[in-house]
Motif scaffolding. Structure first.
Motif, mmCIF file in Angstrom:
data_model
loop_
_atom_site.group_PDB
_atom_site.id
_atom_site.type_symbol
_atom_site.label_atom_id
_atom_site.label_comp_id
_atom_site.label_asym_id
_atom_site.label_seq_id
_atom_site.Cartn_x
_atom_site.Cartn_y
_atom_site.Cartn_z
ATOM 1 N N THR A 85 1.947 4.862 4.792
ATOM 2 C CA THR A 85 2.513 5.293 3.526
ATOM 3 C C THR A 85 3.882 4.666 3.267
ATOM 4 O O THR A 85 4.154 4.190 2.168
ATOM 5 C CB THR A 85 2.631 6.835 3.487
ATOM 6 O OG1 THR A 85 1.332 7.403 3.643
ATOM 7 C CG2 THR A 85 3.240 7.316 2.176
ATOM 8 N N LYS B 245 0.849 -1.187 0.000
ATOM 9 C CA LYS B 245 0.000 0.000 0.000
ATOM 10 C C LYS B 245 0.884 1.237 0.000
ATOM 11 O O LYS B 245 2.074 1.163 0.207
ATOM 12 C CB LYS B 245 -0.868 0.057 1.260
ATOM 13 C CG LYS B 245 -1.823 -1.079 1.433
ATOM 14 C CD LYS B 245 -2.580 -0.883 2.731
ATOM 15 C CE LYS B 245 -3.383 -2.100 3.096
ATOM 16 N NZ LYS B 245 -3.971 -1.993 4.411
ATOM 17 N N GLY B 246 0.267 2.391 -0.144
ATOM 18 C CA GLY B 246 0.997 3.637 0.005
ATOM 19 C C GLY B 246 1.769 4.021 -1.250
ATOM 20 O O GLY B 246 1.603 3.447 -2.315
ATOM 21 N N LYS B 247 2.637 5.008 -1.104
ATOM 22 C CA LYS B 247 3.391 5.564 -2.217
ATOM 23 C C LYS B 247 4.307 4.535 -2.864
ATOM 24 O O LYS B 247 4.626 4.630 -4.018
ATOM 25 C CB LYS B 247 4.238 6.751 -1.746
ATOM 26 C CG LYS B 247 3.429 7.957 -1.374
ATOM 27 C CD LYS B 247 4.354 9.075 -0.950
ATOM 28 C CE LYS B 247 3.568 10.282 -0.504
ATOM 29 N NZ LYS B 247 4.426 11.329 0.007
ATOM 30 N N GLU C 168 -0.528 7.556 9.614
ATOM 31 C CA GLU C 168 -0.561 7.744 8.163
ATOM 32 C C GLU C 168 0.851 7.672 7.570
ATOM 33 O O GLU C 168 1.056 7.095 6.496
ATOM 34 C CB GLU C 168 -1.216 9.087 7.814
ATOM 35 C CG GLU C 168 -1.400 9.301 6.329
ATOM 36 C CD GLU C 168 -2.297 8.257 5.671
ATOM 37 O OE1 GLU C 168 -2.022 7.903 4.504
ATOM 38 O OE2 GLU C 168 -3.256 7.773 6.295
ATOM 39 N N ILE C 169 1.829 8.226 8.277
ATOM 40 C CA ILE C 169 3.224 8.153 7.841
ATOM 41 C C ILE C 169 3.652 6.692 7.720
ATOM 42 O O ILE C 169 4.246 6.286 6.716
ATOM 43 C CB ILE C 169 4.146 8.920 8.811
ATOM 44 C CG1 ILE C 169 3.934 10.427 8.659
ATOM 45 C CG2 ILE C 169 5.617 8.556 8.600
ATOM 46 C CD1 ILE C 169 4.575 11.271 9.753
#
Length: 133
Positions: A98, A7-9, A94-95
């Motif tokens: 990501t 997931k994430g960037k 959230e950090i």
């Protein structure tokens, strides 16, 4: 040692354990400066099983060291600093989502008023270390 983030960037990108740890440290330093108004002198992050352990050095001000000379002041600084960090927990979660692709299921922190270190433990939803090869 590589991990493919789900997931994430970093979707589909392979990153080493060291790269992930460095990204976490950099992101936490950035968060500290933006959210708390000042950052630590140094940050070291370690991925261990389903946890990320972060040690931040040099987070207390000279005034806080002075206040910590008695027990009442020490407890006041600890309580205040911990409350500030806890109030930004949604951003921290959230950090981690990501960067690692894993959710934070629990968070633990304490500060040493003698050394000026903060230890943060982020318990993740899965064993991130086992995904590193």
């Amino acid at each position: 040692m590589n991990v493919t983030l789900k997931k994430g960037k970093g979707i589909g990108m392979e990153k080493t354990k060291g790269t992930l740890e460095a990204e976490i440290s950099k992101a936490l330093t950035h968060w500290e400066k933006n959210y708390l108004g000042r950052g630590s002198v140094s940050v070291k992050s370690d991925i261990l099983r389903d946890m990320v352990i972060v040690v931040l050095h040099g987070i207390l001000t000279a005034a806080e060291y002075t206040v910590c000379l008695d027990k009442e002041g020490l407890l006041s600084v600890k309580t205040h600093r911990n409350s500030l960090v806890e109030s930004g927990l949604d951003d921290l979660k959230e950090i981690f989502l990501t960067i690692t692709g894993e959710e934070v299921v629990s968070f633990h922190t304490d500060i040493s008023t003698k050394t000026g270190e903060r230890v943060m433990v982020f318990k993740l939803s899965n064993d991130l270390q086992s995904k590193l090869y």
